[in-house]
Design a protein around this motif. Structure first.
Motif, mmCIF file in Angstrom:
data_model
loop_
_atom_site.group_PDB
_atom_site.id
_atom_site.type_symbol
_atom_site.label_atom_id
_atom_site.label_comp_id
_atom_site.label_asym_id
_atom_site.label_seq_id
_atom_site.Cartn_x
_atom_site.Cartn_y
_atom_site.Cartn_z
ATOM 1 N N THR A 45 8.663 4.088 9.919
ATOM 2 C CA THR A 45 9.454 3.732 11.087
ATOM 3 C C THR A 45 8.618 3.332 12.290
ATOM 4 N N SER A 46 7.452 3.938 12.449
ATOM 5 C CA SER A 46 6.640 3.606 13.626
ATOM 6 C C SER A 46 5.935 2.268 13.404
ATOM 7 N N GLN A 47 5.586 1.639 14.514
ATOM 8 C CA GLN A 47 4.882 0.358 14.418
ATOM 9 C C GLN A 47 3.534 0.528 13.728
ATOM 10 N N ALA A 48 2.862 1.648 13.965
ATOM 11 C CA ALA A 48 1.567 1.905 13.318
ATOM 12 C C ALA A 48 1.737 2.010 11.797
ATOM 13 N N ASP A 49 2.783 2.718 11.369
ATOM 14 C CA ASP A 49 3.056 2.834 9.926
ATOM 15 C C ASP A 49 3.320 1.466 9.315
ATOM 16 N N LEU A 50 4.125 0.682 9.993
ATOM 17 C CA LEU A 50 4.467 -0.646 9.478
ATOM 18 C C LEU A 50 3.248 -1.559 9.449
ATOM 19 N N ASN A 51 2.393 -1.460 10.468
ATOM 20 C CA ASN A 51 1.161 -2.255 10.477
ATOM 21 C C ASN A 51 0.265 -1.882 9.303
ATOM 22 N N ASP A 52 0.139 -0.576 9.040
ATOM 23 C CA ASP A 52 -0.658 -0.123 7.893
ATOM 24 C C ASP A 52 -0.079 -0.636 6.582
ATOM 25 N N LEU A 53 1.224 -0.555 6.466
ATOM 26 C CA LEU A 53 1.873 -1.016 5.239
ATOM 27 C C LEU A 53 1.662 -2.512 5.041
ATOM 28 N N HIS A 54 1.822 -3.290 6.094
ATOM 29 C CA HIS A 54 1.607 -4.738 5.990
ATOM 30 C C HIS A 54 0.158 -5.059 5.647
ATOM 31 N N ALA A 55 -0.775 -4.284 6.177
ATOM 32 C CA ALA A 55 -2.188 -4.490 5.847
ATOM 33 C C ALA A 55 -2.432 -4.230 4.363
ATOM 34 N N ILE A 56 -1.796 -3.226 3.835
ATOM 35 C CA ILE A 56 -1.919 -2.928 2.403
ATOM 36 C C ILE A 56 -1.321 -4.062 1.573
ATOM 37 N N LEU A 57 -0.179 -4.569 2.018
ATOM 38 C CA LEU A 57 0.503 -5.621 1.263
ATOM 39 C C LEU A 57 -0.310 -6.907 1.189
ATOM 40 N N THR A 58 -1.136 -7.167 2.185
ATOM 41 C CA THR A 58 -1.927 -8.404 2.161
ATOM 42 C C THR A 58 -2.965 -8.398 1.044
ATOM 43 N N ARG A 59 -3.251 -7.248 0.486
ATOM 44 C CA ARG A 59 -4.227 -7.147 -0.610
ATOM 45 C C ARG A 59 -3.648 -7.583 -1.949
ATOM 46 N N TYR A 60 -2.339 -7.764 -2.002
ATOM 47 C CA TYR A 60 -1.656 -8.091 -3.252
ATOM 48 C C TYR A 60 -0.933 -9.422 -3.115
ATOM 49 N N SER A 61 -0.611 -10.018 -4.241
ATOM 50 C CA SER A 61 0.055 -11.321 -4.228
ATOM 51 C C SER A 61 1.491 -11.194 -3.720
ATOM 52 N N ASP A 62 2.021 -12.306 -3.237
ATOM 53 C CA ASP A 62 3.412 -12.323 -2.775
ATOM 54 C C ASP A 62 4.359 -11.964 -3.909
ATOM 55 N N ARG A 63 4.030 -12.372 -5.113
ATOM 56 C CA ARG A 63 4.888 -12.058 -6.266
ATOM 57 C C ARG A 63 4.961 -10.557 -6.502
ATOM 58 N N GLU A 64 3.823 -9.887 -6.360
ATOM 59 C CA GLU A 64 3.782 -8.444 -6.594
ATOM 60 C C GLU A 64 4.483 -7.648 -5.492
#
Length: 73
Positions: A40-59
Motif C-alpha cells: 500500500t505504501s509508495q515505498a512498497d510499490l516502488n520496491d515491487l516495481h523495481a523487482i518487476l523490471t527484472r522479469y519480462s512483461d510476459r512473466e
C-alpha cells in the motif's frame, strides 16, 4: 453400446478437467490479488516495481495488470 459411452465418458473427463483448471486459475489469481493488496505504501510499490523490471512483461503481466487496477481505484 460400450463404444457410445466411451466418447461420452471422455468428454465428461475433459469437461471436468477444464472446470478444475479454471477454478484453480481463479483461486491463484484471487490469492495473487490478496497478496498484492498488502503493498500500500509508495515505498512498497516502488520496491515491487523495481523487482518487476527484472522479469519480462510476459512473466509479470498479471501482476502489472492487478497493480494498474489498484491505481485506478
Amino acid at each position: 453400446m460400450q463404444t457410445a459411452t466411451r466418447p461420452l465418458a471422455s468428454l465428461w473427463t475433459t469437461v471436468r478437467t477444464q472446470i478444475r483448471d479454471s477454478r484453480d486459475a481463479h483461486a491463484a489469481k484471487a490469492a495473487l490479488e490478496r497478496d498484492l493488496a498488502s503493498y500500500t505504501s509508495q515505498a512498497d510499490l516502488n520496491d515491487l516495481h523495481a523487482i518487476l523490471t527484472r522479469y519480462s512483461d510476459r512473466e509479470t503481466a498479471d501482476i502489472r495488470r492487478i497493480l494498474a487496477s489498484h491505481r485506478s481505484v
